[in-house]
Design a protein around this motif. Structure first.
Motif, PDB file in Angstrom:
ATOM      1  N   PRO A   4       0.658  -1.213  -0.011  1.00 40.56           N
ATOM      2  CA  PRO A   4       0.091   0.156   0.024  1.00 40.56           C
ATOM      3  C   PRO A   4       0.887   1.255  -0.074  1.00 40.56           C
ATOM      4  O   PRO A   4       1.897   1.498   0.557  1.00 40.56           O
ATOM      5  N   LYS A   6       2.350   4.623   1.020  1.00 40.84           N
ATOM      6  CA  LYS A   6       2.543   5.427   2.099  1.00 40.84           C
ATOM      7  C   LYS A   6       3.032   6.788   1.861  1.00 40.84           C
ATOM      8  O   LYS A   6       4.188   6.955   1.114  1.00 40.84           O
ATOM      9  N   ARG A  44       4.428   8.244   8.426  1.00 42.33           N
ATOM     10  CA  ARG A  44       3.673   7.932   6.897  1.00 42.33           C
ATOM     11  C   ARG A  44       2.272   8.033   7.523  1.00 42.33           C
ATOM     12  O   ARG A  44       1.820   7.448   8.385  1.00 42.33           O
ATOM     13  N   SER A  46      -0.892   6.136   5.332  1.00 41.11           N
ATOM     14  CA  SER A  46      -1.185   5.235   3.960  1.00 41.11           C
ATOM     15  C   SER A  46      -2.158   5.723   3.236  1.00 41.11           C
ATOM     16  O   SER A  46      -3.177   6.639   3.853  1.00 41.11           O
TER      17      SER A  46
END
Length: 62
Positions: A4, A6, A44, A46
């Motif tokens: 995914p 980030k 981070r 997502s």
């Protein structure tokens, strides 16, 4: 299968057009998108969490 996406906090701030200070105030109130902290201390977000956060903001404004 790709991992995914980030986003760096700086990228998120540009996208939501918000200052770092305003973001941290919102985070302190529990109103910011969920953050992940990397072992080096960098933050981070997502893409899925940011998109979900945007959706809740749009519902709140309606």
């Amino acid at each position: 299968m790709p991992s995914p996406e980030k986003l760096k906090l700086s990228e998120v701030l540009v996208e939501i057009r918000m200052s770092r200070a305003a973001f941290y105030r919102m985070r302190a109130r529990g109103k910011a998108p969920r953050l992940s902290k990397l072992p080096n201390g960098h933050l981070r977000v997502s893409r899925a969490d940011l998109d979900a956060w945007w959706a809740t903001c749009e519902q709140s404004a309606a």
